[in-house]
Motif scaffolding. Sequence first.
Motif, mmCIF file in Angstrom:
data_model
loop_
_atom_site.group_PDB
_atom_site.id
_atom_site.type_symbol
_atom_site.label_atom_id
_atom_site.label_comp_id
_atom_site.label_asym_id
_atom_site.label_seq_id
_atom_site.Cartn_x
_atom_site.Cartn_y
_atom_site.Cartn_z
ATOM 1 N N LEU A 22 -0.501 -0.326 -9.602
ATOM 2 C CA LEU A 22 -1.409 -1.329 -10.147
ATOM 3 C C LEU A 22 -2.748 -0.690 -10.436
ATOM 4 O O LEU A 22 -3.275 0.099 -9.639
ATOM 5 N N LYS A 23 -3.327 -1.048 -11.543
ATOM 6 C CA LYS A 23 -4.574 -0.454 -12.033
ATOM 7 C C LYS A 23 -5.734 -0.715 -11.068
ATOM 8 O O LYS A 23 -5.831 -1.788 -10.481
ATOM 9 N N ASP A 24 -6.627 0.292 -10.923
ATOM 10 C CA ASP A 24 -7.880 0.192 -10.165
ATOM 11 C C ASP A 24 -7.647 -0.105 -8.691
ATOM 12 O O ASP A 24 -8.453 -0.773 -8.042
ATOM 13 N N SER A 25 -6.477 0.337 -8.162
ATOM 14 C CA SER A 25 -6.201 0.088 -6.744
ATOM 15 C C SER A 25 -5.278 1.174 -6.209
ATOM 16 O O SER A 25 -4.750 1.999 -6.972
ATOM 17 N N ASP A 26 -5.080 1.193 -4.895
ATOM 18 C CA ASP A 26 -4.115 2.083 -4.257
ATOM 19 C C ASP A 26 -2.822 1.330 -3.964
ATOM 20 O O ASP A 26 -2.060 1.715 -3.056
ATOM 21 N N TRP A 27 -2.559 0.267 -4.697
ATOM 22 C CA TRP A 27 -1.431 -0.603 -4.433
ATOM 23 C C TRP A 27 -0.293 -0.339 -5.411
ATOM 24 O O TRP A 27 -0.488 0.179 -6.517
ATOM 25 N N LYS A 73 11.584 9.506 -1.045
ATOM 26 C CA LYS A 73 11.481 9.585 -2.504
ATOM 27 C C LYS A 73 10.474 8.574 -3.045
ATOM 28 O O LYS A 73 9.734 8.855 -3.994
ATOM 29 N N ILE A 74 10.471 7.395 -2.405
ATOM 30 C CA ILE A 74 9.504 6.384 -2.852
ATOM 31 C C ILE A 74 8.080 6.859 -2.603
ATOM 32 O O ILE A 74 7.185 6.722 -3.452
ATOM 33 N N SER A 75 7.857 7.425 -1.415
ATOM 34 C CA SER A 75 6.517 7.904 -1.058
ATOM 35 C C SER A 75 6.069 9.013 -2.000
ATOM 36 O O SER A 75 4.896 9.074 -2.398
ATOM 37 N N GLU A 76 7.004 9.913 -2.371
ATOM 38 C CA GLU A 76 6.650 10.988 -3.297
ATOM 39 C C GLU A 76 6.239 10.411 -4.657
ATOM 40 O O GLU A 76 5.263 10.870 -5.277
ATOM 41 N N ALA A 77 6.982 9.430 -5.133
ATOM 42 C CA ALA A 77 6.650 8.817 -6.427
ATOM 43 C C ALA A 77 5.308 8.113 -6.367
ATOM 44 O O ALA A 77 4.492 8.206 -7.305
ATOM 45 N N MET A 78 5.018 7.441 -5.224
ATOM 46 C CA MET A 78 3.756 6.730 -5.099
ATOM 47 C C MET A 78 2.594 7.711 -5.014
ATOM 48 O O MET A 78 1.506 7.464 -5.560
ATOM 49 N N ALA A 125 2.474 10.507 -6.479
ATOM 50 C CA ALA A 125 2.271 11.053 -7.811
ATOM 51 C C ALA A 125 1.823 9.987 -8.805
ATOM 52 O O ALA A 125 1.560 10.286 -9.973
ATOM 53 N N GLY A 126 1.736 8.729 -8.362
ATOM 54 C CA GLY A 126 1.340 7.628 -9.245
ATOM 55 C C GLY A 126 2.381 7.307 -10.296
ATOM 56 O O GLY A 126 2.049 6.810 -11.375
ATOM 57 N N ALA A 127 3.658 7.586 -9.982
ATOM 58 C CA ALA A 127 4.735 7.386 -10.946
ATOM 59 C C ALA A 127 5.521 6.127 -10.619
ATOM 60 O O ALA A 127 5.464 5.613 -9.506
ATOM 61 N N GLU A 128 6.312 5.642 -11.619
ATOM 62 C CA GLU A 128 7.205 4.507 -11.408
ATOM 63 C C GLU A 128 8.477 4.997 -10.718
ATOM 64 O O GLU A 128 8.856 6.175 -10.820
ATOM 65 N N TYR A 129 9.171 4.056 -10.048
ATOM 66 C CA TYR A 129 10.396 4.416 -9.352
ATOM 67 C C TYR A 129 11.321 3.212 -9.327
ATOM 68 O O TYR A 129 10.868 2.078 -9.142
ATOM 69 N N SER A 130 12.625 3.451 -9.570
ATOM 70 C CA SER A 130 13.616 2.378 -9.550
ATOM 71 C C SER A 130 14.783 2.763 -8.655
ATOM 72 O O SER A 130 15.109 3.954 -8.515
ATOM 73 N N MET A 131 15.422 1.751 -8.044
ATOM 74 C CA MET A 131 16.579 2.015 -7.190
ATOM 75 C C MET A 131 17.391 0.738 -7.046
ATOM 76 O O MET A 131 16.917 -0.359 -7.368
ATOM 77 N N VAL A 132 18.656 0.905 -6.602
ATOM 78 C CA VAL A 132 19.519 -0.218 -6.272
ATOM 79 C C VAL A 132 19.741 -0.179 -4.763
ATOM 80 O O VAL A 132 20.155 0.849 -4.214
ATOM 81 N N ARG A 155 0.847 -1.193 0.000
ATOM 82 C CA ARG A 155 0.000 0.000 0.000
ATOM 83 C C ARG A 155 0.880 1.239 0.000
ATOM 84 O O ARG A 155 2.105 1.154 0.118
ATOM 85 N N HIS A 156 0.244 2.411 -0.061
ATOM 86 C CA HIS A 156 1.012 3.661 -0.078
ATOM 87 C C HIS A 156 1.785 3.870 1.208
ATOM 88 O O HIS A 156 2.802 4.581 1.202
ATOM 89 N N ASP A 157 1.331 3.295 2.294
ATOM 90 C CA ASP A 157 2.058 3.463 3.553
ATOM 91 C C ASP A 157 3.139 2.406 3.733
ATOM 92 O O ASP A 157 3.784 2.337 4.785
ATOM 93 N N GLY A 158 3.339 1.564 2.728
ATOM 94 C CA GLY A 158 4.398 0.571 2.783
ATOM 95 C C GLY A 158 3.976 -0.771 3.320
ATOM 96 O O GLY A 158 4.760 -1.731 3.263
ATOM 97 N N THR A 159 2.778 -0.890 3.895
ATOM 98 C CA THR A 159 2.341 -2.183 4.422
ATOM 99 C C THR A 159 2.077 -3.146 3.273
ATOM 100 O O THR A 159 1.726 -2.745 2.171
#
Length: 848
Positions: A265-270, A236-241, A243-250, A198-202
């Motif tokens: 994911l489509k039609d969800s807050d996930w 940074k991850i939370s900001e991208a989520m 905004a509904g954007a993709e995010y990559s990291m190592v 979810r957006h809160d990381g759970t």
Amino acid sequence: MAKNVRKFLWISLICILVLCIGVFVWITAYMIDENDRTISDVGEIYMSEMGKQISMHFATVMELYQSKLRGVTGSNPQEEADGADTAAEELAASAAVFGFNYLGLYSGNGSYEDVLGGEIVVDGEEAFTAALKSGEAKITDAKNKDGETLLLIGMPAAYPMGNGEISTLLIAGVPMETVNETLSLEIGATQVYSHIIRHDGTYVIRNADAAESSYFDRIVDYGNFDGQSPEEVVGKISEAMAAGAEYSMVIEINGEIRNTHFIPLKDSDWYLVSVLPYGLLQGPTTRLLYQRIYVAIGGCMVIVLAMLLAYIRYFRMSRQQMRLLEIAKKEAESASRAKSAFLSSMSHDIRTPMNAIMGMTAIAAANLDNPAKLQDCLKKITLSSKHLLGLINDVLDMSKIESGKLSLNMDLLSLRETMDSITNIVQPQIKAKKQNFDIFIGTIQTEHVYCDGVRLNQIFLNLLSNAVKFTPEGGTIEVRLAQENSPKGACYVRNDIRVMDTGIGMSPEFQKSIFNSFTREDTSRVRKTEGTGLGMAITKYIIDEMGGSIELRSEVDRGTEFHIILDLERGADQEKDMFLPDWELLVVDDDELLCRTAVAALGEIGVDADCAFDGKTAVEMTIRRHRERRDYQIVLLDWKMPGMDGIETAKEIRKCVGKEIPILLISAYDWSEIEEEARAAGINGFISKPLFKSTLFYGLAPFSEYYRAEYEQDREEADDYTGRRILLAEDNEINWEIVNTLLSAHGFVIEWTKNGNECVERYEASPPGYYDAVLMDVRMPVMDGYEAAKQIRESGRTDCGIPIIAMTADAFTEDIRRCLESGMDAHIAKPIDIRELLKILKKHLRKK
């Protein structure tokens, strides 16, 4: 000078080597650094694409669940709902069928009723139901009473509820574990796995070794980032989520570097979190890197060595080129010798029928007062001429055979006539070498088959020619022919052909290459025998084109046997019904197989026959029947038998039973050689081997009163062509004279034109129907036959459909096709076969 050159080469080599080492050391360091960046870039690209694929798969799975939910409502139409209890039972049953573990109803004022699966706790229930009521596609998760996580979907639906209300939403759920398996998010063979958070990381779906309740807690507790704190990365991850954007990291966790990608994911807050262990890419790419380094170093060494070899090679090049020229010269000389040998062999093969033609012509000239002898000579001249024409066609067609473009003309032919033709052609060769020759005919289902007659003759003559060449004087040559059912079906017949001799045989080594072109056994046994080594290769090619097979068995000094199998299409039996009176005959032949097959063939035409395998037994059987007053109606005697031959046997029979019983001689040899002696011994006639059923019938029918009268009637009923006009287009005067002489003898009136233009003008100047047919040469000056035929067809006259028959030396399959395409009705090849020409004219001439 040479020393300076060598010194220069060594200094150059050392400098190039040092330069190469320095360059490759720098390249190695640069490539290692670039390798790490490439791994990160590739991992990011890979995880991005994989995340998109999983996201699309997720959307597809959700659409599938929505489709199944529509299937539940479709199975239980809302307007047909009959009471809350009944509706609930039917919905629950349908939901179970479509794979749902949970089903519930929501009313407009928020009332809830579970239909299947018990009570649940919905995450974000208000937002979820509000979105569904507004017509949006929405998914969420929930917990059931057992603590199992469910994926929830819903849709508007009006069903009666237990509290008396009407529902506005139908909610369905499946275990989240099922979704996890469907999407294949767990660790597989590729070691790539995914979470859904979810957006809160759970976690919504948790895989691999994640033990924390929140993915963000896992990052903070175990994450190690180059130059950034875990908290900054989580932000940074939370900001991208948000905004509904993709995010990559190592990220490095527990000492393992991982490429991680986030995608909504489509039609969800996930969000889907996909993880790729860095080592999966690092290992192969690092190996590839070092492989490239090693290859590059090796390449450097190869270049240096190549430079040294180039100088050496230059000096050796001219010598090698001279050697190649010498080899090419020898190959050309070998090819020239092979072609010369081929022409020599063709000269021999052409001279064989030419010898027969010239010899029979001389015999005919010496027997002008003997019509029977004259007719026999003319028959053999015709057969040899046809064989000679076939050889010429083979020579002209050789380029097509060598290029694999041999064409077959599958036409109806008589096996009896083919075997008679072969017998007459090879007899002079066999007689000259004083060899024994016989043809044995086994069970024959049909004498008429569809086959290329020229090619079939070529097969027999190639095999028999070799048999004659390599069989010594006094040796034996045999041909056996039998038929059986074909595996290709009832429309085909399998022809089993064997050509055997008692000649010098072949070595096992040569047998392996006998079907190769220009191949001959190089031994003292065969060096004096002429031949090209091409005949067997052509024979094999023809048989393969006919869909048949050829096998060879041979032993040195024991002889050779070729076994051929051809499945040929059956032809309609062109012979009239063959049936003789219920005679009793005696067949005498020292070959038991031939004797019994002849008896069987006689039985098929109504004759009861006995067998005798030698002359003495035949005389005894004939005398015994004579004493019992049950004489044989006819006796068939083989000429060449051990002990007492056919002529001696005939003399003994005549001494005992008189002249009443007809005695016929059967042989594969020329009757003319022994006719005078045979007549003096009391022999009435001759039947030539091979003994087909039709051969026996036509040989015995003249001794039947019924058929004798019928033959006389047939001779009287000849076709009458008196007054039938034919327009001939032919630029060669000799050809015109031949055609005019042959056709005039049958009553035709021939008018001659010298080219296609004159032919068209003469035709157009005549009244309609004046000419009965046109014989058209193809190659003529002014206008060729193709154009002339087209103009006649396009003239618009009432008789523009007049029969036009091509009469040309262009005799290949493509020539025949072109004649027919230009509007001609038929084709006949030169030299003219008058019987064939009359047959074609009879077929196409209109009756008057």
